[in-house]
Design a protein around this motif. Structure first.
Motif, PDB file in Angstrom:
ATOM      1  N   ALA A  34      -8.419 -16.291  -9.075  1.00  0.00           N
ATOM      2  CA  ALA A  34      -8.273 -15.904  -8.007  1.00  0.00           C
ATOM      3  C   ALA A  34      -9.276 -16.232  -6.942  1.00  0.00           C
ATOM      4  O   ALA A  34      -9.086 -16.855  -5.723  1.00  0.00           O
ATOM      5  CB  ALA A  34      -7.844 -14.608  -7.780  1.00  0.00           C
ATOM      6  N   GLN A  35     -10.556 -15.864  -7.387  1.00  0.00           N
ATOM      7  CA  GLN A  35     -11.739 -16.161  -6.260  1.00  0.00           C
ATOM      8  C   GLN A  35     -11.791 -17.570  -6.231  1.00  0.00           C
ATOM      9  O   GLN A  35     -12.065 -18.147  -5.195  1.00  0.00           O
ATOM     10  CB  GLN A  35     -12.966 -15.405  -7.029  1.00  0.00           C
ATOM     11  N   GLN A  36     -11.601 -18.421  -7.241  1.00  0.00           N
ATOM     12  CA  GLN A  36     -11.536 -20.071  -7.163  1.00  0.00           C
ATOM     13  C   GLN A  36     -10.732 -20.459  -6.218  1.00  0.00           C
ATOM     14  O   GLN A  36     -10.933 -21.395  -5.477  1.00  0.00           O
ATOM     15  CB  GLN A  36     -11.569 -20.745  -8.485  1.00  0.00           C
ATOM     16  N   TYR A  61       0.081 -13.852  -8.519  1.00  0.00           N
ATOM     17  CA  TYR A  61      -1.364 -14.634  -9.236  1.00  0.00           C
ATOM     18  C   TYR A  61      -1.707 -13.914 -10.680  1.00  0.00           C
ATOM     19  O   TYR A  61      -1.517 -14.672 -11.711  1.00  0.00           O
ATOM     20  CB  TYR A  61      -2.362 -15.181  -8.469  1.00  0.00           C
ATOM     21  N   MET A  62      -2.070 -12.826 -10.196  1.00  0.00           N
ATOM     22  CA  MET A  62      -2.660 -12.085 -11.319  1.00  0.00           C
ATOM     23  C   MET A  62      -1.606 -11.862 -12.455  1.00  0.00           C
ATOM     24  O   MET A  62      -2.043 -11.843 -13.589  1.00  0.00           O
ATOM     25  CB  MET A  62      -3.167 -10.605 -10.651  1.00  0.00           C
ATOM     26  N   ASN A  63      -0.276 -11.447 -12.128  1.00  0.00           N
ATOM     27  CA  ASN A  63       0.570 -11.062 -12.905  1.00  0.00           C
ATOM     28  C   ASN A  63       0.907 -12.503 -13.848  1.00  0.00           C
ATOM     29  O   ASN A  63       0.887 -12.558 -15.389  1.00  0.00           O
ATOM     30  CB  ASN A  63       2.090 -10.591 -12.422  1.00  0.00           C
ATOM     31  N   GLU A  64       1.128 -13.385 -13.384  1.00  0.00           N
ATOM     32  CA  GLU A  64       1.347 -14.656 -13.786  1.00  0.00           C
ATOM     33  C   GLU A  64       0.152 -15.353 -14.621  1.00  0.00           C
ATOM     34  O   GLU A  64       0.532 -15.767 -15.881  1.00  0.00           O
ATOM     35  CB  GLU A  64       1.948 -15.769 -12.990  1.00  0.00           C
ATOM     36  N   ASP A  74      -3.205 -13.477   0.186  1.00  0.00           N
ATOM     37  CA  ASP A  74      -2.895 -12.070   0.705  1.00  0.00           C
ATOM     38  C   ASP A  74      -2.514 -11.108  -0.570  1.00  0.00           C
ATOM     39  O   ASP A  74      -2.350 -11.720  -1.492  1.00  0.00           O
ATOM     40  CB  ASP A  74      -1.558 -11.993   1.696  1.00  0.00           C
ATOM     41  N   ALA A  75      -2.301 -10.111  -0.263  1.00  0.00           N
ATOM     42  CA  ALA A  75      -2.198  -8.809  -1.364  1.00  0.00           C
ATOM     43  C   ALA A  75      -1.013  -9.333  -2.174  1.00  0.00           C
ATOM     44  O   ALA A  75      -1.208  -9.327  -3.556  1.00  0.00           O
ATOM     45  CB  ALA A  75      -2.192  -7.454  -0.831  1.00  0.00           C
ATOM     46  N   LYS A  76       0.206  -9.570  -1.808  1.00  0.00           N
ATOM     47  CA  LYS A  76       1.552  -9.910  -2.408  1.00  0.00           C
ATOM     48  C   LYS A  76       1.243 -11.259  -3.472  1.00  0.00           C
ATOM     49  O   LYS A  76       1.610 -11.360  -4.514  1.00  0.00           O
ATOM     50  CB  LYS A  76       2.423 -10.205  -1.613  1.00  0.00           C
ATOM     51  N   THR A  77       0.603 -12.166  -2.665  1.00  0.00           N
ATOM     52  CA  THR A  77       0.211 -13.458  -3.657  1.00  0.00           C
ATOM     53  C   THR A  77      -0.674 -13.165  -4.514  1.00  0.00           C
ATOM     54  O   THR A  77      -0.646 -13.815  -5.762  1.00  0.00           O
ATOM     55  CB  THR A  77      -0.174 -14.633  -2.457  1.00  0.00           C
TER      56      THR A  77
END
Length: 104
Positions: free
Chosen positions: A61-63, A33-36, A26-29
């Motif tokens: 993220a795609q993987q 993820y992107m920030n970390e 979802d967008a929050k996850t």
């Protein structure tokens, strides 16, 4: 004859089921993820520019979306329990094979 018409109408829907049933963050996850990922990539590769970091993390993220179920994604995102060694290995393998081409 009616059965063939009904089958013809339902066939496209049947083809989309595997796609719609596929897991996705979802967008929050994804934001978390992107920030970390960005922080880790920048720390581990100080010379990596922001565009390369973004591309690497987006690929990761795609993987995750491609290779993990909703339950597994939730497990990867769980702050109290680390992911299993098997899931970590799968993620590292997927990212290594698909996101690090030409960077090794």
């Amino acid at each position: 004859m009616k059965l063939l018409r009904v089958a013809a109408l339902l066939a496209p829907l049947a083809l989309t089921l595997p796609i719609s049933a596929h897991a996705a963050m979802d967008a929050k996850t994804k934001t978390t993820y992107m920030n970390e990922c960005s922080a880790a990539a920048t720390q581990n590769n100080p010379g990596m520019d922001a565009k390369a970091v973004q591309a690497h993390c987006e690929c990761g993220a795609q993987q995750i979306n491609k290779n993990f179920s909703d339950k597994e994604i939730a497990s990867l995102n769980d702050k109290t329990t680390p992911p299993s060694t098997e899931m970590t290995s799968r993620l590292q393998k997927a990212v290594g094979e698909n996101c690090l081409k030409g960077k090794k």
